[in-house]
Design an enzyme around this catalytic site. Sequence first.
Site, PDB file in Angstrom:
ATOM      1  N   PHE A 154      72.975  81.259  37.840  1.00 35.94           N
ATOM      2  CA  PHE A 154      71.904  81.313  36.835  1.00 35.94           C
ATOM      3  C   PHE A 154      72.428  80.709  35.524  1.00 35.94           C
ATOM      4  O   PHE A 154      73.543  81.014  35.096  1.00 35.94           O
ATOM      5  CB  PHE A 154      71.496  82.769  36.632  1.00 35.94           C
ATOM      6  CG  PHE A 154      70.250  82.942  35.826  1.00 35.94           C
ATOM      7  CD1 PHE A 154      69.002  82.769  36.410  1.00 35.94           C
ATOM      8  CD2 PHE A 154      70.316  83.281  34.482  1.00 35.94           C
ATOM      9  CE1 PHE A 154      67.850  82.936  35.662  1.00 35.94           C
ATOM     10  CE2 PHE A 154      69.161  83.451  33.733  1.00 35.94           C
ATOM     11  CZ  PHE A 154      67.928  83.285  34.328  1.00 35.94           C
ATOM     12  N   ASP A 214      77.595  89.389  38.730  1.00 32.18           N
ATOM     13  CA  ASP A 214      76.265  89.574  38.158  1.00 32.18           C
ATOM     14  C   ASP A 214      75.358  90.098  39.276  1.00 32.18           C
ATOM     15  O   ASP A 214      75.184  89.428  40.304  1.00 32.18           O
ATOM     16  CB  ASP A 214      75.755  88.235  37.605  1.00 32.18           C
ATOM     17  CG  ASP A 214      74.432  88.387  36.848  1.00 32.18           C
ATOM     18  OD1 ASP A 214      73.673  89.329  37.156  1.00 32.18           O
ATOM     19  OD2 ASP A 214      74.165  87.549  35.964  1.00 32.18           O
ATOM     20  N   TYR A 268      65.002  94.618  34.268  1.00 34.52           N
ATOM     21  CA  TYR A 268      63.562  94.323  34.401  1.00 34.52           C
ATOM     22  C   TYR A 268      63.183  93.680  35.726  1.00 34.52           C
ATOM     23  O   TYR A 268      62.028  93.405  35.966  1.00 34.52           O
ATOM     24  CB  TYR A 268      63.065  93.459  33.230  1.00 34.52           C
ATOM     25  CG  TYR A 268      63.848  92.180  32.993  1.00 34.52           C
ATOM     26  CD1 TYR A 268      63.650  91.074  33.803  1.00 34.52           C
ATOM     27  CD2 TYR A 268      64.772  92.084  31.961  1.00 34.52           C
ATOM     28  CE1 TYR A 268      64.363  89.904  33.583  1.00 34.52           C
ATOM     29  CE2 TYR A 268      65.496  90.918  31.735  1.00 34.52           C
ATOM     30  CZ  TYR A 268      65.282  89.834  32.555  1.00 34.52           C
ATOM     31  OH  TYR A 268      65.999  88.686  32.344  1.00 34.52           O
ATOM     32  N   LYS A 269      64.163  93.407  36.584  1.00 35.24           N
ATOM     33  CA  LYS A 269      63.842  92.829  37.899  1.00 35.24           C
ATOM     34  C   LYS A 269      63.622  93.976  38.890  1.00 35.24           C
ATOM     35  O   LYS A 269      62.631  94.676  38.801  1.00 35.24           O
ATOM     36  CB  LYS A 269      64.947  91.871  38.326  1.00 35.24           C
ATOM     37  CG  LYS A 269      64.969  90.623  37.439  1.00 35.24           C
ATOM     38  CD  LYS A 269      66.153  89.722  37.703  1.00 35.24           C
ATOM     39  CE  LYS A 269      66.079  88.501  36.776  1.00 35.24           C
ATOM     40  NZ  LYS A 269      67.384  87.885  36.572  1.00 35.24           N
ATOM     41  N   ARG A 316      59.664  80.491  45.581  1.00 36.02           N
ATOM     42  CA  ARG A 316      60.430  81.730  45.711  1.00 36.02           C
ATOM     43  C   ARG A 316      59.490  82.911  45.945  1.00 36.02           C
ATOM     44  O   ARG A 316      58.515  83.084  45.213  1.00 36.02           O
ATOM     45  CB  ARG A 316      61.153  81.959  44.376  1.00 36.02           C
ATOM     46  CG  ARG A 316      62.595  82.207  44.477  1.00 36.02           C
ATOM     47  CD  ARG A 316      63.296  82.247  43.143  1.00 36.02           C
ATOM     48  NE  ARG A 316      62.621  82.912  42.044  1.00 36.02           N
ATOM     49  CZ  ARG A 316      63.241  83.630  41.111  1.00 36.02           C
ATOM     50  NH1 ARG A 316      64.548  83.789  41.157  1.00 36.02           N
ATOM     51  NH2 ARG A 316      62.585  84.172  40.119  1.00 36.02           N
TER      52      ARG A 316
HETATM   53  C1  LIG Z   1      67.605  87.177  35.441  1.00 36.40           C
HETATM   54  C2  LIG Z   1      69.040  86.871  35.315  1.00 36.40           C
HETATM   55  C3  LIG Z   1      69.679  86.988  34.096  1.00 36.40           C
HETATM   56  C4  LIG Z   1      68.885  87.317  32.877  1.00 36.40           C
HETATM   57  O1  LIG Z   1      69.619  87.453  31.726  1.00 36.40           O
HETATM   58  P1  LIG Z   1      68.875  87.917  30.398  1.00 36.40           P
HETATM   59  O2  LIG Z   1      69.964  88.130  29.434  1.00 36.40           O
HETATM   60  O3  LIG Z   1      68.094  89.146  30.748  1.00 36.40           O
HETATM   61  O4  LIG Z   1      67.929  86.846  30.005  1.00 36.40           O
HETATM   62  C5  LIG Z   1      71.047  86.748  34.051  1.00 36.40           C
HETATM   63  N1  LIG Z   1      71.727  86.401  35.160  1.00 36.40           N
HETATM   64  C6  LIG Z   1      71.109  86.266  36.358  1.00 36.40           C
HETATM   65  C7  LIG Z   1      71.893  85.890  37.551  1.00 36.40           C
HETATM   66  C8  LIG Z   1      69.746  86.475  36.455  1.00 36.40           C
HETATM   67  O5  LIG Z   1      69.132  86.333  37.630  1.00 36.40           O
END
Ligand SMILES: *Cc1c(COP(=O)(O)O)cnc(C)c1O
Length: 428
Positions: free
Chosen positions: A129, A202, A227-228, A387
């Site tokens: 990401f 992560d 939030y996921k 997705r």
């Molecule tokens: C969604 C996601 C993030 C989000 O990071 P934010 O700081 O909440 O914007 C980070 N890393 C991964 C792998 C994600 O899927």
Amino acid sequence: MTTLEHCQQLDQNDPLRSLREQFELPPGLIYLDGNSLGVLPRATAARVAQVVTEEWGQGLIRSWNKAGWFDMPQRLGDRIAGLIGAGPAEVVATDSTSINLYKVLSAALLIGRHEHPTRLRVISERSNFPTDLYIAEGLCNEHGGTLTLLEADELQAALAPESAHDVAVLLLTHVNYRTGAMHDMAALTAAAHRAGVLTVWDLAHSAGALPVDLKGAGADFAVGCGYKYLNGGPGAPAFVWVHPQHAERFWQPLAGWWGHAAPFAFTPDYKPAPGIGRYLCGTQPILSLSALACGLDTFSAAEPMGGMVALRQKSLALSDLFIELVAQRCAGQGLTLVTPLAHAQRGSQVCLARADGAFAIMQALIARGVIGDFRAGDGGRHPDILRFGLTPLYTGFADVWQAVEHLRQVLASGEWQRPEFNRQQAVT
Ligand SMILES: *Cc1c(COP(=O)(O)O)cnc(C)c1O
């Protein structure tokens, strides 16, 4: 051919079926994007209203103690720990994933540099990401290190002790956000450790989606998203875990008063709190933490039904069904399965690549009330992707059948080629 009736039967027999009642799902919508923003739990609106009107409105400053505001990051952290194979007092819910990543990657680089001054390289995956890569790039600039980006199948070789002598940290996302492919956390962590490399994981696409075993895998640091799959609401606080053997070795770079051993002593010098407490920085967003608590409650309800293990079983059954139905009903439509077939390598989403039209196809699906999302490719090894996130707390088997039937119709009719589905938007 797998029929709708068969899928409805699967829903009837699903022991986790009642968990869906905990959510405020708009009627008629098939929501396959819980890997991007989880659904609103029914309890959240009333709970947040209560925190606003009673705890804030009436309790005012007293609520820091009386309503337990002050130690919410630790209390929620303890509940998240149960989902990710961490122990009590090892996790705090705080800040964003990006910011927590900054903290732990800094700490890992400091440990690496302290013990092995020549280890200054961070290894990650090219398709990680972006925020993870940007944070790593920034920290490498700050520390005089370098960031090496590899493909997933190049990681093991790069971790061979002779190649990894200058590597400090392996930074990976457990389940890839684009493809749904899952790394073998235990194997990669073991390989990293054999080469003297620390690991940062992560868990944005695995915490709350499948059982994670940080301690079992011997991981060093982890962050994840609220939030996921944890259903904490847009921009919910994230979480951070540090293995107890590392937690007290260094200050994290965002040392703030909430991470002080005695925040209300107001001393001019910083004394870090013991353990994970030092990973807090400043005053926490209590309204958001209250919403996150409601998201975590939806997992507590699953506990007597087998918890994460049962949820994982259902998630795999849902993604197996999705894959099977696409093969049966959308053959010859130019879709390629990107998500691995092997269960051990699959997260909780199904991703389909298509050489053209993926964005418009998703727009056409959304117009029909089937919400997934689109992730752009790079024109090379990584194609454009459709997705579909499968969240076993509230997704049913008939939902999957209906979603694939809509996809079949959108493709077979050419509906996606209509101009209104080809307009770009800020959030895809
Ligand atoms: C969604 C996601 C993030 C989000 O990071 P934010 O700081 O909440 O914007 C980070 N890393 C991964 C792998 C994600 O899927």
